[in-house]
Scaffold this motif. Sequence first.
Motif, PDB file in Angstrom:
ATOM      1  N   ASP A 100       0.804  -1.227   0.000  1.00  0.00           N
ATOM      2  CA  ASP A 100       0.000   0.000   0.000  1.00  0.00           C
ATOM      3  C   ASP A 100       0.841   1.285   0.000  1.00  0.00           C
ATOM      4  OD1 ASP A 100       0.975  -0.406   2.544  1.00  0.00           O
ATOM      5  OD2 ASP A 100      -0.867   0.178   3.584  1.00  0.00           O
ATOM      6  N   GLU A 140       0.290   4.207  -2.791  1.00  0.00           N
ATOM      7  CA  GLU A 140      -0.959   4.927  -2.532  1.00  0.00           C
ATOM      8  C   GLU A 140      -0.778   5.919  -1.373  1.00  0.00           C
ATOM      9  OE1 GLU A 140      -5.389   3.553  -1.248  1.00  0.00           O
ATOM     10  OE2 GLU A 140      -4.137   2.034  -2.218  1.00  0.00           O
ATOM     11  N   ARG A 141      -0.128   5.453  -0.314  1.00  0.00           N
ATOM     12  CA  ARG A 141       0.086   6.306   0.857  1.00  0.00           C
ATOM     13  C   ARG A 141       1.006   7.488   0.515  1.00  0.00           C
ATOM     14  NH1 ARG A 141       1.607   1.888   5.378  1.00  0.00           N
ATOM     15  NH2 ARG A 141       2.226   3.729   6.582  1.00  0.00           N
ATOM     16  N   SER A 145       1.452   8.786  -2.545  1.00  0.00           N
ATOM     17  CA  SER A 145       0.734   9.672  -3.476  1.00  0.00           C
ATOM     18  C   SER A 145      -0.266  10.565  -2.757  1.00  0.00           C
ATOM     19  CB  SER A 145       0.018   8.849  -4.550  1.00  0.00           C
ATOM     20  OG  SER A 145       0.972   8.220  -5.368  1.00  0.00           O
ATOM     21  N   THR A 146      -0.778  10.093  -1.623  1.00  0.00           N
ATOM     22  CA  THR A 146      -1.684  10.923  -0.822  1.00  0.00           C
ATOM     23  C   THR A 146      -0.919  12.134  -0.280  1.00  0.00           C
ATOM     24  OG1 THR A 146      -2.886   8.945  -0.186  1.00  0.00           O
ATOM     25  CG2 THR A 146      -3.280  10.883   1.150  1.00  0.00           C
ATOM     26  N   GLN A 149       6.529   1.891  -8.532  1.00  0.00           N
ATOM     27  CA  GLN A 149       6.299   0.727  -7.679  1.00  0.00           C
ATOM     28  C   GLN A 149       7.560  -0.116  -7.726  1.00  0.00           C
ATOM     29  OE1 GLN A 149       2.283  -0.244  -9.600  1.00  0.00           O
ATOM     30  NE2 GLN A 149       2.045  -1.090  -7.568  1.00  0.00           N
TER      31      GLN A 149
END
Length: 307
Positions: A113, A116-117, A119-120, A129
Amino acid sequence: MKTRIGILGMGGVGGYFGGLLAKEFYQSDSVEIMFIARGETQKEIANNGLKIITDTDEFIVFPFLVSNDPQVIGKLDFLICATKTYDIEESLVSISKCITKKTVILPLYNGVDAPERISTLFPDNEVLQGCVYIVSMIVSPGIIKKIGTYEKLFFGSTMASIATLHKLQAIFKSAGIESYLVDNIEETVWEKFIFISALASATSYLNQNIGEILANQTSRALYVSLLNEITMLAAVKGLNLPEDSVMQSILKLEKSPHSATSSMHRDFLAGNKTELDSLTGFVVTESLKYEIETPTYQMVFDKLSNL
């Protein structure tokens, strides 16, 4: 202009691969390697360099600089992140001044994850990745030990420019890092996650190393049960994994050093903070989201949560 690369997290992964980069680009005209470290690790590397020990060799490397001060580190072109998953947000926020909109971030964490974290936190940045296969650990601040010959780094992106990816791959190759730029990176990262999640969960729950799990029928059955559950989750999520991925994970385990264990198990034994939430809890949470049963994962997570 020199390419400036920051290594965040000087543990087994960041220390080893960062060390190979520092060794190759020491006093280079084209690339500067920055180790982002604090406390004892920072002091040790600043004074004596970073020592890397393998089965056949040992060497000491010096980065261009080692610091945790964004003013000293300056702006970065690439940032390779290899802290523990529970430190993702805090460690990145602490050096946010080094990250411009052009900084390309490569996460090399154990979980799935992280992109995603990240990019937040940094929605404008290219977040790649990646994952690695390696058995390496901190012996003491500034000293990294790698066990066995197996080392592989995989990375890629569906969004980043080909030029960016090729530039990073060229840097890895010239440092002698066995790296692979792959198209289907999400599947590759999940294949690693399946392997590491089941291994971390089994070794920690059973309090056994790889050899002990392989030798004991009950332990092996628990490990295979974890593999089956997480593979089912990946399939339900729509990931296109090889049909024999459970078998591949078992073969990978058999080829691993039998005296080795997972870093999560080592953290439990040492009484340190662990990556339980990212490696075991994530599977339980995702399974609930997709309404599938993962009783072995649930059992493991419940026991380890209460340790």
